[in-house]
Design an enzyme around this catalytic site. Structure first.
Site, short mmCIF file in Angstrom:
data_model
loop_
_atom_site.label_atom_id
_atom_site.label_comp_id
_atom_site.label_asym_id
_atom_site.label_seq_id
_atom_site.Cartn_x
_atom_site.Cartn_y
_atom_site.Cartn_z
N LYS A 203 0.87 -1.02 -0.01
CA LYS A 203 0.04 -0.08 0.22
C LYS A 203 0.82 1.26 -0.07
CE LYS A 203 -3.55 2.38 2.59
NZ LYS A 203 -4.52 2.55 3.82
N LYS A 257 -2.51 -1.54 -3.47
CA LYS A 257 -3.13 -0.39 -3.54
C LYS A 257 -2.24 0.94 -3.65
CE LYS A 257 -6.38 1.89 -0.19
NZ LYS A 257 -6.81 1.85 1.01
C1 PBG Z 1 -6.84 3.61 5.88
C2 PBG Z 1 -7.46 3.40 4.36
C3 PBG Z 1 -7.41 4.25 3.43
C4 PBG Z 1 -8.15 3.59 2.17
C5 PBG Z 1 -8.52 2.48 2.84
N1 PBG Z 1 -8.11 2.22 4.11
C6 PBG Z 1 -6.68 5.60 3.01
C7 PBG Z 1 -5.69 5.83 3.78
O1 PBG Z 1 -4.83 5.21 4.07
O2 PBG Z 1 -5.34 7.08 4.02
C8 PBG Z 1 -8.40 4.47 0.99
C9 PBG Z 1 -9.26 3.75 0.25
C10 PBG Z 1 -9.63 4.73 -0.86
O3 PBG Z 1 -9.05 5.93 -1.36
O4 PBG Z 1 -10.53 4.61 -1.62
N2 PBG Z 1 -6.33 2.66 6.51
#
Ligand code: PBG
Length: 333
Positions: A203, A257
């Site tokens: 991520k 992601k």
């Molecule tokens: C946070 C989390 C995020 C997303 C899913 N879980 C955002 C982040 O890490 O700030 C992003 C989902 C999206 O942008 O659709 N743990």
């Protein structure tokens, strides 16, 4: 892969196989189906069924009752699973995200309502503290630093509460080191060996999460950025190390992601590990397509299906996408 010797033009005319829809259908290598999709939904604490999210046209925060109806809709559309994300009222947030593991917290109530309404639909829960912390970070903070091991203890409590509520898949999205192993061990000890883990393994610290932070209400809260725990967008070998660790710690599935800008990472992971690999087409990717479509700059339905096909072509087992219900409608038609 080695290619057979190719005839040369004009014996070989690659356009022959593109001349009509029926032959294109026959030779297509990659097909998306509703069964490839996980539908992310955002729930809120209020009674209002749908609160539109301005930066994500077509997406709304749902009440618990509406989330249960979404589960019924997913079943009807052939979408196998829903991922739940909470919008938590400001007064419930604190520095350590206490509310994250409350047995009657919003996520747990939503999971139970969805399982009552449509038990055949898989429910995935995000294991991370950011919707619950007043500073908007995924971990506990001390003097501006994110604490790894103390955060893991909280994540384990959160994950066990989600599993107790009926979550089928725990999806740690926090990027702390060691949390997959801790969760797996805690699930075993709790007699929940069937609960699956989909690790947000690679991520990235991405600009594409902007609209999501709006949707869950953490955008205003967030102090600083997440670069000390989420990955640097310039890295790819590091993604392989992240995935290797999560697999070794007991992840059943891994995720990359954001999605489309990171398909090279998906491909490397699929080739290296042959594990079910998912990608998250995140909020910013959704917003880009919708904004362009609303301006008449691209065809919405075609862009949606083309983007989902790209994930499958790259090797994804499935895609977490806010387009899931729309795409399933288009694919079922
Ligand atoms: C946070 C989390 C995020 C997303 C899913 N879980 C955002 C982040 O890490 O700030 C992003 C989902 C999206 O942008 O659709 N743990």
């Amino acid at each position: 892969m080695s290619l057979p010797p190719l005839a040369s033009y004009p014996a070989l005319r690659l356009r022959r196989l593109r001349q009509a829809a029926w032959i294109r259908d026959l030779v297509r290598e990659t097909v998306v189906s509703p069964a490839d999709l996980i539908w992310p939904i955002v729930v809120h604490e209020g009674a209002e069924d749908r609160q539109p999210v301005a930066s994500m046209p077509g997406v709304a925060r749902l009440s618990v009752a509406e989330a249960a109806r979404a589960a019924v809709r997913a079943r009807a559309l052939g979408i196998p699973a829903i991922a739940v994300f909470p919008h938590i009222d400001g007064e419930r947030k604190d520095a350590v995200g206490s509310h994250a593991s409350h047995p009657d917290g919003l996520v747990m109530r939503t999971v139970r309502a969805m399982k009552d309404a449509a038990p055949e639909v898989g429910i995935m829960c995000d294991v991370a503290l950011d919707p619950f912390t007043d500073h908007g970070h995924d971990g506990l903070m001390e003097h501006g630093r994110i604490l790894n091991d103390a955060t893991i203890e909280r994540l384990v409590e959160q994950g066990l509460a989600q599993a107790a509520a009926g979550a089928d898949i725990l999806a740690p999205s926090d990027m702390m080191d060691g949390r997959v192993g801790a969760l797996r061990g805690a699930l075993e000890a709790d007699g929940r060996q069937d609960v699956m883990i989909m690790a947000y393994a690679a991520k990235y610290a991405s600009a594409f999460y902007g609209p999501y932070r709006d949707a869950i209400g953490s955008a205003k809260a967030l102090v600083g950025d997440k670069k000390t725990y989420q990955m640097d967008p310039g890295n790819t070998d590091e993604a392989l190390r992240e995935v290797a660790l999560d697999i070794a710690e007991g992840a059943d599935m891994v995720m990359v992601k954001p999605g489309l800008p990171y398909l090279d990472i998906v491909r490397r992971i699929v080739e290296a590990y042959a594990m079910p690999t998912f990608a998250f087409q995140v909020s910013g990717e959704y917003a880009m397509i919708m904004a362009a479509a609303q301006n008449g700059w691209l065809e919405e339905d075609r862009a949606i299906l083309e983007s989902l096909t790209a994930f499958k072509r790259a090797g994804c087992a499935g895609v977490i996408s806010y387009f899931a219900p729309r795409a399933a409608e288009l694919l079922g038609a």
